[in-house]
Each structure stands twice: as structure tokens, then as C-alpha cells.
Design a protein around this motif. Sequence first.
Motif, PDB file in Angstrom:
ATOM      1  N   MET A   1       0.845  -1.191   0.000  1.00 48.58           N
ATOM      2  CA  MET A   1       0.000   0.000   0.000  1.00 48.58           C
ATOM      3  C   MET A   1       0.884   1.247   0.000  1.00 48.58           C
ATOM      4  O   MET A   1       1.627   1.492   0.953  1.00 48.58           O
ATOM      5  CB  MET A   1      -0.926   0.009   1.219  1.00 48.58           C
ATOM      6  CG  MET A   1      -1.882   1.201   1.252  1.00 48.58           C
ATOM      7  SD  MET A   1      -2.980   1.195   2.705  1.00 48.58           S
ATOM      8  CE  MET A   1      -4.042  -0.201   2.332  1.00 48.58           C
TER       9      MET A   1
ATOM     10  N   ALA B   1      -2.754  -0.059   8.606  1.00 46.94           N
ATOM     11  CA  ALA B   1      -2.956  -1.026   7.519  1.00 46.94           C
ATOM     12  C   ALA B   1      -2.107  -2.289   7.686  1.00 46.94           C
ATOM     13  O   ALA B   1      -2.553  -3.379   7.293  1.00 46.94           O
ATOM     14  CB  ALA B   1      -2.702  -0.378   6.164  1.00 46.94           C
TER      15      ALA B   1
ATOM     16  N   THR C   1       3.007  -1.031   4.270  1.00 47.23           N
ATOM     17  CA  THR C   1       2.708   0.343   3.885  1.00 47.23           C
ATOM     18  C   THR C   1       3.985   1.120   3.557  1.00 47.23           C
ATOM     19  O   THR C   1       5.002   0.972   4.232  1.00 47.23           O
ATOM     20  CB  THR C   1       1.924   1.076   4.985  1.00 47.23           C
ATOM     21  OG1 THR C   1       2.615   0.947   6.237  1.00 47.23           O
ATOM     22  CG2 THR C   1       0.530   0.512   5.130  1.00 47.23           C
TER      23      THR C   1
ATOM     24  N   TYR D   1      -1.213   4.621   7.341  1.00 46.72           N
ATOM     25  CA  TYR D   1       0.155   4.089   7.312  1.00 46.72           C
ATOM     26  C   TYR D   1       0.432   3.242   8.552  1.00 46.72           C
ATOM     27  O   TYR D   1       1.071   2.181   8.469  1.00 46.72           O
ATOM     28  CB  TYR D   1       1.149   5.254   7.235  1.00 46.72           C
ATOM     29  CG  TYR D   1       2.576   4.862   7.536  1.00 46.72           C
ATOM     30  CD1 TYR D   1       3.329   4.144   6.610  1.00 46.72           C
ATOM     31  CD2 TYR D   1       3.171   5.206   8.750  1.00 46.72           C
ATOM     32  CE1 TYR D   1       4.640   3.771   6.895  1.00 46.72           C
ATOM     33  CE2 TYR D   1       4.473   4.840   9.039  1.00 46.72           C
ATOM     34  CZ  TYR D   1       5.203   4.118   8.106  1.00 46.72           C
ATOM     35  OH  TYR D   1       6.492   3.742   8.398  1.00 46.72           O
TER      36      TYR D   1
ATOM     37  N   TRP E   1      -1.171  -5.468   5.241  1.00 44.05           N
ATOM     38  CA  TRP E   1      -0.533  -4.686   4.182  1.00 44.05           C
ATOM     39  C   TRP E   1       0.799  -4.131   4.645  1.00 44.05           C
ATOM     40  O   TRP E   1       0.934  -3.650   5.768  1.00 44.05           O
ATOM     41  CB  TRP E   1      -1.442  -3.531   3.758  1.00 44.05           C
ATOM     42  CG  TRP E   1      -2.661  -4.022   3.057  1.00 44.05           C
ATOM     43  CD1 TRP E   1      -3.826  -4.450   3.629  1.00 44.05           C
ATOM     44  CD2 TRP E   1      -2.826  -4.183   1.655  1.00 44.05           C
ATOM     45  NE1 TRP E   1      -4.714  -4.862   2.679  1.00 44.05           N
ATOM     46  CE2 TRP E   1      -4.131  -4.705   1.440  1.00 44.05           C
ATOM     47  CE3 TRP E   1      -2.023  -3.937   0.538  1.00 44.05           C
ATOM     48  CZ2 TRP E   1      -4.636  -4.982   0.178  1.00 44.05           C
ATOM     49  CZ3 TRP E   1      -2.519  -4.204  -0.720  1.00 44.05           C
ATOM     50  CH2 TRP E   1      -3.809  -4.724  -0.901  1.00 44.05           C
TER      51      TRP E   1
END
Length: 263
Positions: free
Chosen positions: A61, A84, A91, A81, A89
Amino acid sequence: MKRHFLIAFLLLFVTAPVLNAQDDLQRYLPEDQLHWLTDGDAARFLVLKKEYLQAFESGQMTLIPDWHYHPLQSFYVSYLYEVAPDFGWTTWALTPPDNTIRTDNLQTPATRTHFPEQADDSLFEPLVAALENRIALLQEETLKQPGFAVWVVEGITADITLRLLEKTPSMMPDALVIVNAYIPQYHFNKALSERIAKSPLRILDIRTAESNRWLEAQWSLRKKLATKYQHVSYRQRQLLTSGNAGQAELRSTVKGWLEFHGY
């Protein structure tokens, strides 16, 4: 001799803040989150990175805040940030280029109409080129990693990002989340709605409680244009709360949308 020394001192004083601005961010984050990119001219760009915290990595991401801000200054980008990685994810938070956007240059000055003539589109060319350079460097890192590619872009940066993807489709991620996207000029702002509706990407268009009048003016039109251009993967979500509650609402909205698409 004294004159030469004074000139050298002044040059150092003026340029030092520019040279050290990105380095100052090191004070705010652990060393393992700092990632430097270097282009062919040896210019350094700071990217913040957090590793995923689930058994399996969903993907990469990339988050870019509104123009003229770094990721830690954005209330919503900085929050995504941080959180996630909790739902799988990795980031990457990227600072937009230093190119200045002067809102008074977006239209013809000294006009009496409420709908002033827009500037030439060439105004955005150096901005798009500078952003392309940074994202290309970052993609050298992210494309090596597993999973899907999702970008989260905010404010004016959303418009410049969509212009970039029109220019260079090969850079397209799998999906795009835009947060409070706008341009502070009537014609450009309306063109942004067209740009969103015509994009081939899956788009989640988020409006927070702190959004401005430019977004409000186009919010309903974007949904109508998405219907007109048969953009079946366009979704709008308006966050009903602000502050910490708004951040939590953003988290659940983005997480649910990604899961709905199988990311």
C-alpha cells in the motif's frame, strides 16, 4: 575576504534547511521504518515503510498525502500508514515532490467572473514528471514484493496522480483510494470528476468530515458521471465522524472495501 566569508555563510544558512528537511523526520520514527530512494542525480527521497503484521501479506500500500505535506502531517494518511499493516498490508508513505503549486496560478487573474478561465494544462507537466520520478523509484522496491498494489492519495495529489496514470498507464496499481480529492479551481476541479469517472481503476472515493467546499461542489456529480461512463468499480464513502472516530471509520471503510474486492 570577509565579504566572501559572509556570502558563503549566508548560502549555507539558506540551503541547510532544504538539505536537512527530510533528515529531520528521522527524529520521529524508528530507524527500521526509514527507507531512502536515490535517483540518477544522487538526490535522496525519504519513504516510510511498515511491514505487514498478519500471517500472509496482502500486498503493498503506497500512501501519498496532499501536496506540500509529508505523510506525518496528514491526519488520515499517517493513520492508515500505521494501521494497515494490522490487516496484512506493507505500507509505504511517500512525500510528494517539492514543486510548488500556487493556487493563484491555476486560473487567469484579474477576472470578475465566478468561473474564471483556467490556466493551460501544461502547468501540471513538471508536477506530474516529478511525481512520476519518485513513484518509479519506489516501484523498483514495491514491485519486487508479493501481493496486490494499492495506492492511497489525498487532496491535490489525487488529481496529479490520475494525470500521471493517464500519461503512463504501465504504472497503474490494482486499485486506488482517494481521500478528499480536489483542485482549487472551478474547471480543473470539474475535470477531476471526469478523470475519476473515466479511470479504468477500481476507485474508493472517500470524503471526510473535514473536506472542503471544492469537494462538496463535485461530490454528487462524481457519482452521476460514474453512472454515465459505466464505471462499475467506483464507490463513494462519506465519513460521518471526525477526529479519532473518523480515523477508525476510515480504517473500517478501507479494510472492508479491500476485502470486498478480494485484496
